[in-house]
Design an enzyme around this catalytic site. Structure first.
Site, PDB file in Angstrom:
ATOM      1  N   HIS A 125      26.228  -7.758   4.269  1.00 32.50           N
ATOM      2  CA  HIS A 125      25.966  -8.770   5.288  1.00 32.50           C
ATOM      3  C   HIS A 125      27.257  -9.173   5.997  1.00 32.50           C
ATOM      4  O   HIS A 125      27.286  -9.337   7.224  1.00 32.50           O
ATOM      5  CB  HIS A 125      25.314  -9.988   4.617  1.00 32.50           C
ATOM      6  CG  HIS A 125      25.091 -11.145   5.531  1.00 32.50           C
ATOM      7  ND1 HIS A 125      25.916 -12.253   5.542  1.00 32.50           N
ATOM      8  CD2 HIS A 125      24.142 -11.380   6.474  1.00 32.50           C
ATOM      9  CE1 HIS A 125      25.490 -13.110   6.438  1.00 32.50           C
ATOM     10  NE2 HIS A 125      24.412 -12.616   7.021  1.00 32.50           N
ATOM     11  N   GLU A 179      28.173  -6.490   8.423  1.00 28.36           N
ATOM     12  CA  GLU A 179      27.322  -6.576   9.622  1.00 28.36           C
ATOM     13  C   GLU A 179      27.896  -7.584  10.617  1.00 28.36           C
ATOM     14  O   GLU A 179      27.982  -7.313  11.821  1.00 28.36           O
ATOM     15  CB  GLU A 179      25.906  -6.983   9.215  1.00 28.36           C
ATOM     16  CG  GLU A 179      24.980  -7.300  10.368  1.00 28.36           C
ATOM     17  CD  GLU A 179      24.138  -8.542  10.136  1.00 28.36           C
ATOM     18  OE1 GLU A 179      24.129  -9.430  11.013  1.00 28.36           O
ATOM     19  OE2 GLU A 179      23.497  -8.629   9.064  1.00 28.36           O
ATOM     20  N   HIS A 180      28.287  -8.754  10.133  1.00 31.93           N
ATOM     21  CA  HIS A 180      28.857  -9.779  11.014  1.00 31.93           C
ATOM     22  C   HIS A 180      30.126  -9.288  11.695  1.00 31.93           C
ATOM     23  O   HIS A 180      30.320  -9.489  12.893  1.00 31.93           O
ATOM     24  CB  HIS A 180      29.169 -11.045  10.191  1.00 31.93           C
ATOM     25  CG  HIS A 180      28.025 -11.985  10.083  1.00 31.93           C
ATOM     26  ND1 HIS A 180      28.105 -13.305  10.442  1.00 31.93           N
ATOM     27  CD2 HIS A 180      26.747 -11.799   9.651  1.00 31.93           C
ATOM     28  CE1 HIS A 180      26.928 -13.897  10.235  1.00 31.93           C
ATOM     29  NE2 HIS A 180      26.101 -13.007   9.742  1.00 31.93           N
ATOM     30  N   GLU A 217      26.687 -20.776   6.619  1.00 32.79           N
ATOM     31  CA  GLU A 217      25.331 -20.217   6.639  1.00 32.79           C
ATOM     32  C   GLU A 217      24.717 -20.262   5.242  1.00 32.79           C
ATOM     33  O   GLU A 217      23.544 -20.638   5.067  1.00 32.79           O
ATOM     34  CB  GLU A 217      25.388 -18.776   7.146  1.00 32.79           C
ATOM     35  CG  GLU A 217      24.048 -18.077   7.243  1.00 32.79           C
ATOM     36  CD  GLU A 217      24.169 -16.635   7.736  1.00 32.79           C
ATOM     37  OE1 GLU A 217      23.351 -15.805   7.301  1.00 32.79           O
ATOM     38  OE2 GLU A 217      25.076 -16.362   8.535  1.00 32.79           O
TER      39      GLU A 217
END
Length: 431
Positions: free
Chosen positions: A67, A70-71, A142
């Site tokens: 993840h 991905e960012h 987040e």
């Protein structure tokens, strides 16, 4: 190009495996103005322990690495890929699941340019220590946001129960502690191990000429050099597959108790298209047992055990699969008891649902036909290697051939009561 013709739906899928190993899927849709493209790699949150390319020793990376990567892929030297897509009139996004990371855009103009942006930014990694440090704060916020979400805590709670020895029990985004350990070196190592055309696929659907799109993609890929690639050796198996936590309770500042019953699939699912059939059969089986028009659901509703918050899910991923049944309830003990009872009697109950099965199958097919009008649904339902390149149109064909006997045979294979677990979130006392 290879053509797969679906006569029943008047659709043709064009496929080509490029010289560098990239699987390209192209589906022209008449009457659409938009084009949707999704570029995916077979790398998700559970793929943390692996042998890097050209090495012999396995490494274990911090939870949340897929993840985080991905960012960071959108952040380039001198520009941001999001801004570049916007400049050429495209909406872009990305997502990470347990087993896949995908980058996408939709546009009604400048399709070639946006396609080049998609391919280029995903295939040109650029990470710096400063940008990685900054991203930790963003992703940390987040994660903390989800820590305050009771429904998310319920979901992760049952995964923790079902998979104490499997990486699925950790949030896809990781934890604030785990992402703090991620380094620039980790990101490049993960990228080099998983982001190779051999381990990726591209799906483009909409207002396209497949020959033209393929030519653009081939030209783009031919301009790049990719090193020889060995299929990643990943260790993401359950250490003790039959070990689960049977029951847990936590308290949060909520108004009503939230309860979830989880059912762990203890046997391996079949490979390829048979695995897709397994998934669709299970979806239909649980719909017959727990759908809003089912006898069991209506009985529980009338008794006040469940309400409109009730839902169920069946999820199949690479190396694990499970079902869950959840909702807000004032009768958590009765909720758990009744769900378990329905599951335990599934085979017997299904044998009396001949008419309901035919209606339910038609409803599932109807839902599928509606999704075929969505470019996003068509492309996002493609799972690549997992189901032997099956598409949404293959799903329809599987439903057409499905029988009630298929579900009756499936029930005892999937519903093993040893795999049951429950998790509750109760209101904090005095709240």
């Amino acid at each position: 190009m290879h053509k797969r013709v679906y006569k029943a739906f008047n659709e043709t899928l064009y496929t080509q495996t490029l010289a560098n190993g990239l699987q390209v899927n192209l589906l022209p849709k008449r009457g659409f103005h938009k084009t949707y493209a999704i570029f995916s790699t077979n790398f998700g949150s559970i793929d943390r322990t692996f042998i890097p390319q050209n090495e012999t020793t396995a490494v274990t990376q911090p939870a949340g690495i897929a993840h985080f990567l991905e960012h960071k892929m959108f952040d380039k030297k001198g520009y941001d890929a999001f801004d570049l897509f916007g400049k050429y009139g495209a909406d872009s996004n990305a997502f990470t699941s347990f087993t896949k990371t995908s980058y996408l855009f939709s546009a009604t103009q400048n399709v070639r340019k946006n396609l080049e942006i998609l391919l280029n930014f995903v295939q040109e990694p650029y990470f710096t220590d400063d940008s990685v440090a900054k991203e930790k704060g963003i992703i940390g916020q987040e994660i903390q946001m989800y820590d305050d979400d009771a429904d998310w805590q319920l979901y992760m709670g049952i995964l923790n129960n079902l998979y104490p020895n499997h990486p699925a029990h950790v949030d896809i985004a990781g934890t604030t502690d785990s992402i703090d350990k991620i380094t620039t070196h980790d990101l490049y190592l993960a990228y080099k191990t998983f982001y190779h055309p051999v381990n990726m696929d591209l799906f483009v659907v909409g207002n396209i000429d497949p020959e033209e799109i393929l030519k653009w993609v081939q030209e783009n890929q031919a301009s790049k050099n990719f090193k020889p690639f060995k299929e990643p050796q990943v260790d993401n198996q359950d250490i003790k597959p039959k070990e689960i936590v049977k029951h847990r309770v936590i308290s949060l500042p909520i108004n009503r108790t939230k309860c979830i019953v989880g059912l762990k699939g203890l046997d391996d699912i079949p490979a390829g298209r048979e695995g897709l059939a397994y998934q669709l059969q299970a979806n239909l089986m649980f719909y017959l047992l727990f759908g809003e028009s089912s006898e069991q659901y209506l009985k529980l509703y009338d008794q006040g055990i469940v309400d409109d918050t009730f839902s169920y899910e069946f999820d199949v991923q690479r190396s694990f699969h499970y079902a869950s049944f959840s909702g807000d309830t004032d009768q958590p003990e009765a909720f758990q008891t009744q769900i378990k009872e329905i599951l335990g009697q599934a085979e017997q109950r299904l044998s009396h649902l001949t008419n309901q099965f035919e209606l339910a199958k038609k409803e599932m097919l109807g839902r599928l036909l509606q999704r075929m009008d969505s470019l996003e649904a068509i492309a996002n339902s493609y799972d690549g290697q997992m189901f032997d390149q099956a598409t949404i149109f293959d799903q329809a064909e599987i439903y057409e051939k499905m029988t009630l006997d298929d579900l009756i045979r499936l029930a005892p294979k999937l519903i093993n009561l040893e795999g049951l677990s429950t998790f509750e979130i109760r209101p904090v006392k005095g709240k």
